[in-house]
Design a protein around this motif. Structure first.
Motif, short mmCIF file in Angstrom:
data_model
loop_
_atom_site.label_atom_id
_atom_site.label_comp_id
_atom_site.label_asym_id
_atom_site.label_seq_id
_atom_site.Cartn_x
_atom_site.Cartn_y
_atom_site.Cartn_z
N MET A 60 21.30 3.52 71.11
CA MET A 60 21.01 2.18 70.62
C MET A 60 21.40 2.02 69.15
SD MET A 60 19.92 0.30 73.15
CE MET A 60 21.13 1.21 74.12
N THR A 61 21.18 3.08 68.36
CA THR A 61 21.59 3.02 66.96
C THR A 61 23.10 3.00 66.85
OG1 THR A 61 19.62 4.32 66.37
CG2 THR A 61 21.31 4.07 64.68
N MET A 62 23.78 3.73 67.70
CA MET A 62 25.25 3.70 67.72
C MET A 62 25.76 2.30 68.00
SD MET A 62 26.06 7.29 69.72
CE MET A 62 27.86 7.14 69.56
N VAL A 63 25.17 1.65 68.99
CA VAL A 63 25.56 0.28 69.33
C VAL A 63 25.30 -0.65 68.15
CG1 VAL A 63 25.01 -1.70 70.81
CG2 VAL A 63 25.20 0.60 71.80
N PHE A 64 24.14 -0.51 67.55
CA PHE A 64 23.76 -1.39 66.45
C PHE A 64 24.72 -1.26 65.27
CE2 PHE A 64 20.50 -2.37 62.97
CZ PHE A 64 20.64 -3.73 63.13
N LEU A 65 25.01 -0.02 64.88
CA LEU A 65 25.90 0.18 63.74
C LEU A 65 27.32 -0.27 64.07
CD1 LEU A 65 26.02 1.20 60.83
CD2 LEU A 65 26.83 3.38 61.73
N ALA A 66 27.76 -0.05 65.30
CA ALA A 66 29.10 -0.50 65.69
C ALA A 66 29.22 -2.02 65.56
CB ALA A 66 29.41 -0.06 67.12
N VAL A 67 28.19 -2.73 65.98
CA VAL A 67 28.20 -4.19 65.83
C VAL A 67 28.29 -4.58 64.37
CG1 VAL A 67 26.80 -6.27 66.10
CG2 VAL A 67 26.95 -4.63 67.98
N ILE A 68 27.51 -3.92 63.53
CA ILE A 68 27.53 -4.22 62.10
C ILE A 68 28.91 -3.97 61.50
CG2 ILE A 68 26.65 -3.46 59.85
CD1 ILE A 68 23.97 -2.90 61.28
N LEU A 69 29.50 -2.83 61.81
CA LEU A 69 30.82 -2.50 61.27
C LEU A 69 31.89 -3.48 61.72
CD1 LEU A 69 30.71 1.39 61.63
CD2 LEU A 69 30.83 0.11 59.48
N VAL A 70 31.81 -3.89 62.97
CA VAL A 70 32.82 -4.82 63.50
C VAL A 70 32.67 -6.20 62.87
CG1 VAL A 70 33.59 -6.08 65.55
CG2 VAL A 70 33.17 -3.62 65.68
N VAL A 71 31.45 -6.74 62.89
CA VAL A 71 31.27 -8.11 62.43
C VAL A 71 31.46 -8.25 60.93
CG1 VAL A 71 28.77 -8.07 62.04
CG2 VAL A 71 29.87 -10.17 62.79
N THR A 72 31.12 -7.24 60.16
CA THR A 72 31.30 -7.34 58.71
C THR A 72 32.72 -7.00 58.30
OG1 THR A 72 30.55 -5.05 58.39
CG2 THR A 72 28.90 -6.79 58.23
N GLY A 73 33.51 -6.45 59.21
CA GLY A 73 34.89 -6.13 58.89
C GLY A 73 35.86 -7.24 59.21
N ARG A 74 35.35 -8.33 59.76
CA ARG A 74 36.23 -9.43 60.16
C ARG A 74 36.11 -10.64 59.24
NH1 ARG A 74 35.40 -9.55 66.76
NH2 ARG A 74 36.56 -7.62 67.21
N ASN A 75 35.40 -10.48 58.13
CA ASN A 75 35.21 -11.58 57.19
C ASN A 75 34.66 -12.83 57.86
OD1 ASN A 75 36.14 -10.19 54.89
ND2 ASN A 75 38.25 -10.56 55.48
N ALA A 76 33.74 -12.61 58.80
CA ALA A 76 33.07 -13.73 59.44
C ALA A 76 32.18 -14.44 58.44
CB ALA A 76 32.24 -13.23 60.62
N SER A 77 31.81 -15.68 58.73
CA SER A 77 30.92 -16.39 57.83
C SER A 77 29.57 -15.69 57.81
CB SER A 77 30.74 -17.84 58.30
OG SER A 77 29.98 -17.87 59.49
N PRO A 78 28.84 -15.77 56.70
CA PRO A 78 27.53 -15.11 56.62
C PRO A 78 26.59 -15.52 57.73
CG PRO A 78 28.25 -15.78 54.44
CD PRO A 78 29.24 -16.37 55.40
#
Length: 265
Positions: free
Chosen positions: A151-169
């Motif tokens: 679950m922590t792996m999934v959580f961190l993967a989501v964070i890394l992906v979404v913050t690496g795409r310059n999505a809006s805050p």
């Protein structure tokens, strides 16, 4: 460049983790299962607790994320550092602020909960995490360790992906908070959901006994899961491996400088 001072960043991490524990664990302790005079059980249940953690994190990422990066979780801080998205020199101070905030949030929650007649932190579990007899569903140590790691792996993967795409805050905050809510829905029956050593520490100190004896798992598994994703993410995304010269040239600052989107936890 991030214009916020170290003091401001650490204060944001402490405050955010304090509020995450207060709101998330507070919902579990005060609202999840509420006995009425007629002995009928009412309350928000697992869904409400999951929503409380997810919505609280969404708000915190959106409001405090621009200040500190919005980790609120030592596992997230470690994973981002391993991935080369956060400065290693700041990891100890971030972790200290997060742990302090979590203990403070749990302490305040204890004072509030103690105002109810018959309340006893140890017997209630105080929203602490556990396995075997202390697991909500009686799940084994192995099942708990695997669940927390994955679950922590999934959580961190989501964070890394979404913050690496310059999505809006706003979008990043919603995605990260939503992922934490889903993780809770899956894992509350197994461990009462940690994926965050700080979140586990505060309630365990208040509950004492068995909660403290099992606390090691809720440090080891989330930190392991975060480190694994942090190490593998640059390889899967064809980014420079942490530590390489070219990687250092393009990642000299922490996540708040790399992208305008906060990175949570």
């Amino acid at each position: 460049m991030n214009e916020h001072s170290t003091f401001q960043r650490l204060t944001a991490e402490l405050t955010g983790t304090f509020l995450l524990v207060l709101a998330g664990c507070g919902t579990a302790i005060l609202s999840a299962d509420f006995p009425t005079a007629g002995h009928q059980q009412v309350g928000v249940g697992f869904l409400g607790v999951a929503a409380a953690f997810g919505l609280t994190l969404t708000v915190l990422v959106f409001t405090l994320g621009p200040v500190s990066g919005g980790h609120f979780n030592p596992a997230v801080t470690l994973g981002l550092a391993v991935a080369g998205r956060f400065a290693w020199r700041q990891v100890p101070s971030y972790a200290a602020a997060q742990l302090t905030g979590a203990v403070g949030g749990a302490a305040l929650l204890y004072v509030i909960a103690a105002g109810r007649p018959g309340f006893h932190a140890a017997s209630s579990g105080f929203a602490s995490n556990g396995y075997a007899a202390r697991s909500p569903g009686g799940y084994s140590l192995g099942a708990a360790f695997l669940t927390e790691t994955v679950m922590t792996m999934v959580f961190l993967a989501v964070i890394l992906v979404v913050t690496g795409r310059n999505a809006s805050p706003g979008i990043a905050a919603a995605v990260i908070g939503g992922s934490l809510m889903i993780i809770h829905l899956v894992s509350i029956p197994v461990t009462n959901t940690s994926v965050n050593p700080a979140r586990s520490l505060g309630p365990a100190l208040c509950a004492g006994g068995g909660a403290l004896a099992q606390l090691w798992l809720f440090f080891a598994a989330p930190l392991l899961g975060a480190a694994l994703v942090g190490a593998g993410f640059p390889l899967l995304t064809n980014r420079r491996a942490p530590g390489s010269r070219q990687h250092r040239d393009t990642h000299r600052t922490d996540t708040t400088n790399a992208t305008p989107v906060p990175t949570v936890a």
